[in-house]
Design an enzyme around this catalytic site. Sequence first.
Site, mmCIF file in Angstrom:
data_model
loop_
_atom_site.group_PDB
_atom_site.id
_atom_site.type_symbol
_atom_site.label_atom_id
_atom_site.label_comp_id
_atom_site.label_asym_id
_atom_site.label_seq_id
_atom_site.Cartn_x
_atom_site.Cartn_y
_atom_site.Cartn_z
ATOM 1 N N ASP A 218 0.888 -1.074 0.100
ATOM 2 C CA ASP A 218 0.134 0.030 0.063
ATOM 3 C C ASP A 218 1.039 1.326 -0.130
ATOM 4 O OD1 ASP A 218 -2.831 1.297 0.691
ATOM 5 O OD2 ASP A 218 -1.649 2.026 2.320
ATOM 6 N N GLU B 225 0.728 -0.693 -5.141
ATOM 7 C CA GLU B 225 -0.008 0.353 -5.428
ATOM 8 C C GLU B 225 0.596 1.640 -5.353
ATOM 9 O OE1 GLU B 225 -3.625 2.580 -3.177
ATOM 10 O OE2 GLU B 225 -1.746 2.133 -2.172
#
Length: 536
Positions: A200, A242
Site C-alpha cells: 500500500d 500500489e
Amino acid sequence: MSQAWYKNAVFYQIYTRAFADSSGNGYGDLRGVIQHLDHLQALGVDCIWLMPIYPSPRKDDGYDISDFYSIDPQYGTLDDLKELVAQVHARGMHIIMDLVLNHTSDQHAWFQSARSDPASPYREYYVWSDTDQKYSDARIIFLDTEKSNWTWDEQAGQYYWHRFYSSQPDLNYDSPRVQEEMLNVVRFWLELGIDGFRADAVPYLFEREGSNCENLPETHQYLKRLRAFIDQHFPQAILLCEANQWPEDVRPYFGDGDEFHMGFHFPVMPRIFMSLRQGRRDSLEWILDRTPPIPENCQWCTFLRNHDELTLEMVTEEERQWMWQEYAPDPRMRLNLGIRRRLAPLLGNDRRKIELAYSLLFTLPGSPIVYYGDEIGMGDNIWLFDRNGVRTPMQWTSGLNAGFSSAPADKLYAPIIAEPPFAPAQVNLADQRSDPGSLYNLVRRLIQVRKRTPSLSCTHFEWLRALPPAVAAYRRCAQGEIALILNNLSDQPVQFSLTADLPAGSLCTDLITGAAFPAPSEWVLSPHQYRWLRLH
C-alpha cells in the site's frame, strides 16, 4: 506452482468484514471466507487479495494498523488464517495480503511510546519536527479532510508527519531499525504461508526537502532490498505495487525486474469509463500508447473498481469535471478526487455496458482484479460515510441479510443494499448461479476463456487503428496463437472492414462460443457488442 504464476492470474479482492459472517455477530470473518472458497474456485479465481485484517481502530478501515503481527479478533485468529491459507492452496489458488509500509495507526504501541518520551527507542520510528513548514512541496492527498501533512502532538511537543489521515503517522524509513522491522513483518506473514503482498502507498516512504516526497531514489533502494529479501527467502512470493501514478512514473517500481513483480495500472481504469461514455477509443488508445514496456518477469494489474473511490487523479481537470458530470451528477456520489460508486450503478445497470467493461478488463494488457460482488453486479449506498458505500455486505442469497449473516439486521456492520434494482431479491449469487444467462455465469465464462488463451496474458499488444473511432480492436499474440479482440464502445451499430489485417475467407474461431467461420469482407458489431476471436 509456476514461479511466474501471477502473470496470467485472475485476482479477486475481498473485504473480509463484508464477505461472510460465520459467527453471527454481524461482521465478516476469515472463517466466512473459508466457507465460500468453492465460489471463488468455480468463478476461476487464481489469487485472493485480502484487505487489511490486522488489529486496528479502523479510522481508515484497517489501513491504520495498531499491530503488524496479529489478526484483529473481529476477523478471527492466526489459526483461522493458517487454515484459510491451507484451504486456498489445496484448491490450487494463491492468497496475498495488504502490506501497509508507509504508516501505522496513532494507536500503535510504537507511536504511543514515541510520543510519550523523547528518549523512547521508538521515537525514531516516526518523522518529527519543531515546525510544520518542512517538506512544503509535498501535496496533501486527502484534501477534503486534511489541511496539512503535519499534525501537532501535545504530548510529544512536536509535529509529526503523515501523508494520509492525521491518525496515520508515517514511519521514518531513514531509521535502519524501521527498515529492519518491516522486513521482519514481511518474514512473519510469508512464513505463515501467504503468497505475497499488495503493498500500500509505496511512493511516500521517504521525505526530502525540495522534493514532492514521492518516488524518491531512497524509496526505490529500500524496495529493491525488500524484493531481494523475498527472492532469497520466499522465491514464490510476489509484491504488487500500489502507486497511483502515470505509467512512466510507475515503471521504475518494476526496476530491472528486481523491484515489484506487479503494479496497478491506475490511469487505464478511468479511461475505460471515459471510452464507454464517449463511445470512442481515443482515451484508451492514448494511455496504452503512453505505457512503457516492462521487464519480462513483470506484469501490470488492471481493475474496473475496488474498495476506494473511482480515482480521477490521473486525468486532466477538464476530464475530471466531465467524469463527475457524466458519472456522478449528485454531489454525494463524489469523494476526494473521485467517484464512490460500484461498477453496475456507474454503468446504469446496463448489462451490455457491464459486459463490455469486462471484455476490456479481461483482454487489455495485465492481470485482472475482480472486486467482491462485482461478479454479480452489486449496487452501492452513497449515503454511507466515506468509501463505505462500496463496502456493503456480499449478497449470497435473497434470504435473511442476503445470506451474509444470521445476526439481527441492526447488528450488521453496515446495512444490506435495500432498494431495487440492487436489493438481494434482484441481485444475489444463488439465483445467478442457477441462471445460465446471468452476469455471474458470463463473467465465469470470460475468465475460463481468458485462462485457456495464452495470448490474452502475454505482453504483446497491437492496436488496429484504421477503424471507426467507436471500435477498440487489438491483437494479442503468444506461443503461435493470435487473438483478435473487437469492442464496439458506442450505442450504435458499426460496420468496418478488416481485409488489411484479416483477408476475407480467413478462418476464425469465436473464443467464447467455439464457432468457426470464414472472415467476412465486412464486419458488423451491434451496440456495445464485443467479439473474442482466434485467427488461423
